[in-house]
Scaffold this motif. Structure first.
Motif, PDB file in Angstrom:
ATOM      1  N   ALA A 141     -29.191 -20.210  10.587  1.00 54.24           N
ATOM      2  CA  ALA A 141     -29.488 -18.974   9.862  1.00 54.24           C
ATOM      3  C   ALA A 141     -30.577 -19.143   8.814  1.00 54.24           C
ATOM      4  O   ALA A 141     -31.275 -18.184   8.476  1.00 54.24           O
ATOM      5  N   MET A 186     -19.813 -10.907   9.604  1.00 56.33           N
ATOM      6  CA  MET A 186     -20.386 -10.101   8.520  1.00 56.33           C
ATOM      7  C   MET A 186     -19.342  -9.224   7.851  1.00 56.33           C
ATOM      8  O   MET A 186     -19.513  -8.827   6.689  1.00 56.33           O
ATOM      9  N   GLN A 194     -20.103  -9.126   3.982  1.00 53.85           N
ATOM     10  CA  GLN A 194     -20.661  -7.926   3.357  1.00 53.85           C
ATOM     11  C   GLN A 194     -20.006  -7.590   2.012  1.00 53.85           C
ATOM     12  O   GLN A 194     -20.712  -7.315   1.032  1.00 53.85           O
ATOM     13  N   GLN A 239     -21.335  -9.813  -0.700  1.00 53.88           N
ATOM     14  CA  GLN A 239     -22.663  -9.355  -1.129  1.00 53.88           C
ATOM     15  C   GLN A 239     -22.550  -8.178  -2.085  1.00 53.88           C
ATOM     16  O   GLN A 239     -23.245  -8.124  -3.115  1.00 53.88           O
ATOM     17  N   LYS A 278     -31.034 -12.964   0.803  1.00 57.16           N
ATOM     18  CA  LYS A 278     -30.222 -12.674   1.979  1.00 57.16           C
ATOM     19  C   LYS A 278     -28.895 -13.438   1.891  1.00 57.16           C
ATOM     20  O   LYS A 278     -28.875 -14.637   1.607  1.00 57.16           O
ATOM     21  N   VAL A 301     -25.828 -14.154   4.348  1.00 58.72           N
ATOM     22  CA  VAL A 301     -25.593 -13.990   5.787  1.00 58.72           C
ATOM     23  C   VAL A 301     -24.570 -14.993   6.300  1.00 58.72           C
ATOM     24  O   VAL A 301     -24.365 -16.052   5.694  1.00 58.72           O
TER      25      VAL A 301
END
Length: 331
Positions: free
Chosen positions: A131, A279, A283, A286, A303, A305
């Motif tokens: 990633a 995710m 999420q 984040q 980012k 991820v």
């Protein structure tokens, strides 16, 4: 003139329950991989013999002679002196106290061997072939039984003055908080690991809270696996949602603190929990982290991820420890 080689290297990931070894080509392609049980109860001598056997088996699967391999990169759990190859201690491996793993493997395999912390190599694998490809500043966070971290700055692993950088699981989130496996209180691991999720769940079940978890746990012989966590969330179990939500909040705090301290381009989340949830797990982290960034300008450039390499991150990181790949192959 330097001897021309085929560019083969080997990566080995030593864990408390399994050993994974892979022969890797110069482009990062895995040519052969073998997994064996660690059998830590055999002590350091027994485990080292199993590492050697696993390496030989991987070479056989790849149809590559051990003599054709340029070197070996090994990831070991716990603190490692990456200059000497000494593993100071290894969680879940009895008797591992200042074991010269690098020297012993080099003598047995007849190959150059480098040793580093397993989470560092998982991070390096994601940075090199997963990633994080293309980044220069990246943090790897791996959520499983504990929480481990690796740091890449200016394209290189940052290990710290004592090779102990990245122990984010033991950053204090709450003084006098829950007891952590390290013996201290209030560490991130005590709030955000799979172990922490299980503690919240077990306490809720003991209080008689409604949950489908008893039914799911029967099928897994009472083990709270990442798969059970996923099933419970998919069936909207409120107790599991609460336990996972706590982990995500604290991981969000961690991410905000790391961003404010190091300002990376990317934070990559790996480990069993993340592999199961993807995710959907990352999420909310984040969302919790973003308001905590002191520098809000261009915050969207950072980012956050999921990892992409799964179990292969460690062996690919071990291979990458020996040098950059040529035209890395997309995994």
């Amino acid at each position: 003139m330097a001897k021309k080689t085929a560019g083969y290297r080997m990566g080995i990931d030593l864990g408390g329950t399994k050993i994974l070894a892979a022969v890797v080509g110069p482009d990062g392609a895995i040519l052969g991989m073998v997994k064996k049980k660690t059998k830590g109860e055999a002590g350091p001598d027994g485990v080292i013999k199993r590492i050697v056997d696993t390496a030989a088996a991987a070479a056989a699967v790849a149809k590559v002679s051990l003599k054709a391999i340029d070197g070996v990169g090994v990831g070991a759990p716990g603190p490692v002196d990456c200059e000497t190859g000494v593993v100071y201690s290894a969680p879940n491996l009895p008797g591992w106290d200042e074991i010269p793993l690098g020297a012993r493997l080099q003598a047995s395999l007849g190959l150059p061997v480098r040793v580093d912390n397993d989470v560092n190599l998982g991070t390096l694998g994601e940075f090199s072939l997963g990633a994080g490809r293309g980044c220069q500043h990246m943090i790897g966070l791996f959520v499983g039984t504990g929480v481990g971290g690796g740091i890449v700055i200016d394209g290189k692993l940052y290990r710290g003055a004592r090779y102990a950088a990245g122990e984010v699981g033991h950053m204090t989130m709450q003084p006098d908080g829950p007891l952590c496996g390290c013996g201290r209180r209030g560490c991130l691991e005590a709030f955000a690991s799979r172990t922490a999720i299980e503690r919240v769940v077990r306490a809720g079940l003991a209080e008689g809270r409604p949950s489908i978890l008893p039914e799911l746990l029967v099928a897994e012989k009472d083990r709270l696996t990442s798969g059970v966590i996923k099933q419970a969330l998919e069936r909207e179990d409120p107790l599991m949602a609460e336990a996972v939500g706590q982990a995500q909040r604290y991981l969000g705090l961690l991410v905000a603190n790391l961003v404010n301290a190091l300002d990376p381009e990317m934070i990559v989340f790996g480990g069993g929990v993340v592999e199961a949830l993807g995710m959907a797990f990352v999420q909310p982290i984040q969302d919790y982290a973003l308001p905590g960034f002191l520098q809000q300008r261009h915050a969207d450039r950072i980012k956050i991820v999921p990892a992409t390499l799964g179990d292969q991150a460690g062996v690919l990181g071990g291979a990458a420890l020996l040098g950059p790949f040529v035209a890395p192959k997309v995994q």
